[in-house]
Design a protein around this motif. Structure first.
Motif, short mmCIF file in Angstrom:
data_model
loop_
_atom_site.label_atom_id
_atom_site.label_comp_id
_atom_site.label_asym_id
_atom_site.label_seq_id
_atom_site.Cartn_x
_atom_site.Cartn_y
_atom_site.Cartn_z
N GLN A 51 -7.83 -12.00 16.95
CA GLN A 51 -6.88 -11.65 15.90
C GLN A 51 -7.43 -12.08 14.54
O GLN A 51 -7.96 -13.18 14.38
CB GLN A 51 -5.53 -12.33 16.15
N SER A 52 -7.30 -11.21 13.57
CA SER A 52 -7.81 -11.48 12.22
C SER A 52 -6.78 -12.25 11.40
O SER A 52 -5.58 -11.96 11.46
CB SER A 52 -8.13 -10.16 11.52
N ASN A 53 -7.26 -13.17 10.60
CA ASN A 53 -6.37 -13.89 9.67
C ASN A 53 -6.28 -13.19 8.33
O ASN A 53 -5.66 -13.72 7.40
CB ASN A 53 -6.83 -15.34 9.50
N LYS A 54 -6.86 -12.01 8.24
CA LYS A 54 -6.84 -11.26 6.98
C LYS A 54 -5.77 -10.19 6.96
O LYS A 54 -5.56 -9.54 5.93
CB LYS A 54 -8.21 -10.60 6.74
N VAL A 55 -5.10 -9.97 8.10
CA VAL A 55 -4.10 -8.91 8.18
C VAL A 55 -2.84 -9.42 8.85
O VAL A 55 -2.87 -10.39 9.61
CB VAL A 55 -4.64 -7.67 8.95
N ASN A 56 -1.72 -8.78 8.55
CA ASN A 56 -0.47 -9.01 9.25
C ASN A 56 -0.35 -7.98 10.37
O ASN A 56 -0.66 -6.80 10.16
CB ASN A 56 0.72 -8.89 8.29
N HIS A 57 0.14 -8.43 11.52
CA HIS A 57 0.25 -7.55 12.67
C HIS A 57 1.66 -7.58 13.22
O HIS A 57 2.29 -8.64 13.28
CB HIS A 57 -0.72 -7.99 13.77
N ARG A 58 2.17 -6.42 13.63
CA ARG A 58 3.45 -6.36 14.33
C ARG A 58 3.50 -5.12 15.21
O ARG A 58 2.81 -4.12 14.96
CB ARG A 58 4.63 -6.37 13.36
N TYR A 75 -1.10 -2.75 11.53
CA TYR A 75 -1.93 -3.75 10.86
C TYR A 75 -1.85 -3.53 9.35
O TYR A 75 -2.16 -2.43 8.86
CB TYR A 75 -3.38 -3.64 11.32
N GLU A 76 -1.47 -4.57 8.61
CA GLU A 76 -1.33 -4.48 7.16
C GLU A 76 -2.21 -5.53 6.48
O GLU A 76 -2.18 -6.70 6.87
CB GLU A 76 0.12 -4.70 6.74
N PRO A 77 -2.98 -5.13 5.48
CA PRO A 77 -3.78 -6.12 4.75
C PRO A 77 -2.87 -7.17 4.10
O PRO A 77 -1.84 -6.82 3.52
CB PRO A 77 -4.49 -5.29 3.69
N LYS A 78 -3.24 -8.43 4.23
CA LYS A 78 -2.44 -9.48 3.60
C LYS A 78 -2.55 -9.39 2.08
O LYS A 78 -3.61 -9.07 1.54
CB LYS A 78 -2.90 -10.86 4.08
N ASN A 79 -1.44 -9.65 1.41
CA ASN A 79 -1.37 -9.70 -0.06
C ASN A 79 -1.67 -8.35 -0.70
O ASN A 79 -2.02 -8.29 -1.89
CB ASN A 79 -2.34 -10.76 -0.61
N ALA A 80 -1.52 -7.26 0.07
CA ALA A 80 -1.73 -5.93 -0.51
C ALA A 80 -0.55 -5.57 -1.42
O ALA A 80 0.60 -5.94 -1.15
CB ALA A 80 -1.87 -4.89 0.59
N GLU A 81 -0.83 -4.87 -2.48
CA GLU A 81 0.21 -4.47 -3.43
C GLU A 81 0.21 -2.96 -3.59
O GLU A 81 -0.82 -2.29 -3.46
CB GLU A 81 -0.01 -5.14 -4.78
N GLY A 82 1.39 -2.42 -3.90
CA GLY A 82 1.52 -1.00 -4.14
C GLY A 82 1.45 -0.18 -2.87
O GLY A 82 1.49 -0.71 -1.75
N ALA A 109 -7.96 -2.35 8.52
CA ALA A 109 -6.93 -3.05 7.75
C ALA A 109 -7.56 -4.20 6.95
O ALA A 109 -7.14 -4.47 5.80
CB ALA A 109 -5.83 -3.58 8.67
N GLU A 110 -8.54 -4.87 7.53
CA GLU A 110 -9.26 -5.90 6.78
C GLU A 110 -9.92 -5.33 5.53
O GLU A 110 -10.13 -6.05 4.55
CB GLU A 110 -10.33 -6.55 7.66
N ARG A 111 -10.20 -4.04 5.55
CA ARG A 111 -10.88 -3.38 4.45
C ARG A 111 -9.92 -2.66 3.51
O ARG A 111 -10.35 -1.85 2.68
CB ARG A 111 -11.94 -2.43 5.01
N GLY A 112 -8.63 -2.94 3.68
CA GLY A 112 -7.67 -2.49 2.68
C GLY A 112 -6.74 -1.37 3.06
O GLY A 112 -5.87 -0.98 2.25
N PHE A 113 -6.84 -0.83 4.26
CA PHE A 113 -5.99 0.27 4.70
C PHE A 113 -4.85 -0.26 5.56
O PHE A 113 -5.02 -1.23 6.31
CB PHE A 113 -6.80 1.29 5.50
#
Length: 357
Positions: A51-58, A75-82, A109-113
């Motif tokens: 599991q990556s610590n760079k993304v949120n998972h649910r 999978y959602e990138p952490k601290n992503a905006e907009g 997701a780690e790469r921003g998607f």
């Protein structure tokens, strides 16, 4: 591949073993939920990758237009905006989201998607009966249903949605891209054309009306038996319990992924089960890639240099039109290397950033 091996693969497919499906199979025997809105989803991390610590998972669920509820990992990138560009991922054929598709999704997701890895209808944690069944139409629809779900999320830009299909779901993904104009960019990785291989055998060695008639007769005999006895015949597992050493190399490659700690998962058809033996009928009868020459949006086909399945991508690429189509051959890679070992994530990131903007 030698003729004897081709004949063995054909017999195997008719018995429901599934060697013609392109990713030998395993499934779960768990009963789907009677409540189509609520699935009994595993909450603990049971993926074949850390599991990556760079993304949120649910865990999430969504319905396709046939009323089947699909299970997925978001999978959602952490601290992503907009509003984010989003990617739906599925495959390989006979695998589950805890295997290769989840690895693709989490890494992207780690790469921003914002990414979604889903189990196709009638497999894994998704609903649908009969179990362990695939369909060129329903599984194409599964991708569009994933687009429906992503487009409705408040943090997704509905104009920037792409898909990744792996193995047999690479062909399903291309089919979806030909139909669904909302899909702005498509990647098919280590792609199988499931219609072609079921109808024609490997390398089109069984491309004759006589060979197809023999397959249809064998499969329809099973249908008659089930109809008369109120049964659902289960297939024979696609992979052996152990490797003897004289198997075709691609079988050894599949075994190394699905039957070892590298990729084994209890809910995966290829690891722990078998496809329904009658499902090949629809693939034989309904060609998947008839309209891929009409795909306007960007397509990237990725295949291993040493993959037995390489010809599927090479031939599909010949039918694509426009200057936004690309075929990438990964040096030294076999079919399953693109499940987890030699995935060109830098190329995937650049492709989606260029075409989902």
């Amino acid at each position: 591949m030698k003729t004897a091996n081709l004949k063995s693969a054909t017999i195997a497919a008719l018995l429901g073993i599934g060697l013609l499906t392109g990713c030998t199979n395993s499934t779960t025997n768990q009963k789907p939920s009677d409540n189509m809105e609520t699935l009994n989803l595993t909450q603990e991390w049971d993926k074949k990758f850390p599991q990556s610590n760079k993304v949120n998972h649910r865990k999430v669920t969504f319905r396709n237009r046939y009323g089947i509820t699909l299970a997925a990992d978001l999978y959602e990138p952490k601290n992503a905006e907009g509003k984010l560009a989003a990617i739906a991922v599925s495959g390989p054929f006979g695998a589950v989201k805890e295997q290769a598709s989840g690895l693709y999704a989490q890494t992207m997701a780690e790469r921003g998607f914002l990414t979604l890895a889903f189990d196709p209808s009638c497999t894994g944690e998704s609903d649908g009966e009969p179990r362990n069944t695939a369909s060129p139409d329903i599984n194409t629809e599964d991708f569009s249903a994933a687009v429906d779900f992503l487009a409705a999320l408040p943090n997704v830009d509905a104009e920037r949605i792409g898909i990744i299909g792996i193995c047999g779901f690479g062909g399903m993904g291309l089919n979806a891209a030909a139909m669904d104009t909302r899909i702005k960019a498509t990647v098919a990785s280590t792609m199988y054309d499931m219609s072609r291989v079921n109808a024609n055998g490997y390398f089109d060695a069984e491309d004759s009306s006589e060979a197809r008639k023999a397959k249809r007769e064998a499969i329809n005999t099973i249908r008659t038996h089930d109809a008369q006895n109120g049964t659902v015949t289960s297939g024979t597992p696609g992979l052996p319990a152990e490797i003897k050493g004289d198997e075709p190399q691609f079988v050894k490659d599949y075994f190394d992924y699905y039957k070892t700690d590298r990729g084994f998962h209890a809910r995966s058809i290829n690891s722990n089960g078998a496809w329904s033996p009658t499902m090949a009928l629809s693939f034989i009868n309904m060609p998947l890639l008839s309209y891929i020459n009409e795909i306007d949006n960007a397509v990237l086909l990725i295949h291993g240099e040493n993959a037995h399945s390489r010809y599927f991508s090479e031939d599909a690429f010949k039918h694509l039109k426009g200057d936004n189509k690309e075929l990438l051959i990964i040096s030294g890679a076999n079919h399953t290397d693109l499940y987890d070992r030699m995935i060109p994530f830098d190329k995937l990131e650049a492709f989606f950033k260029s075409n989902l903007k």
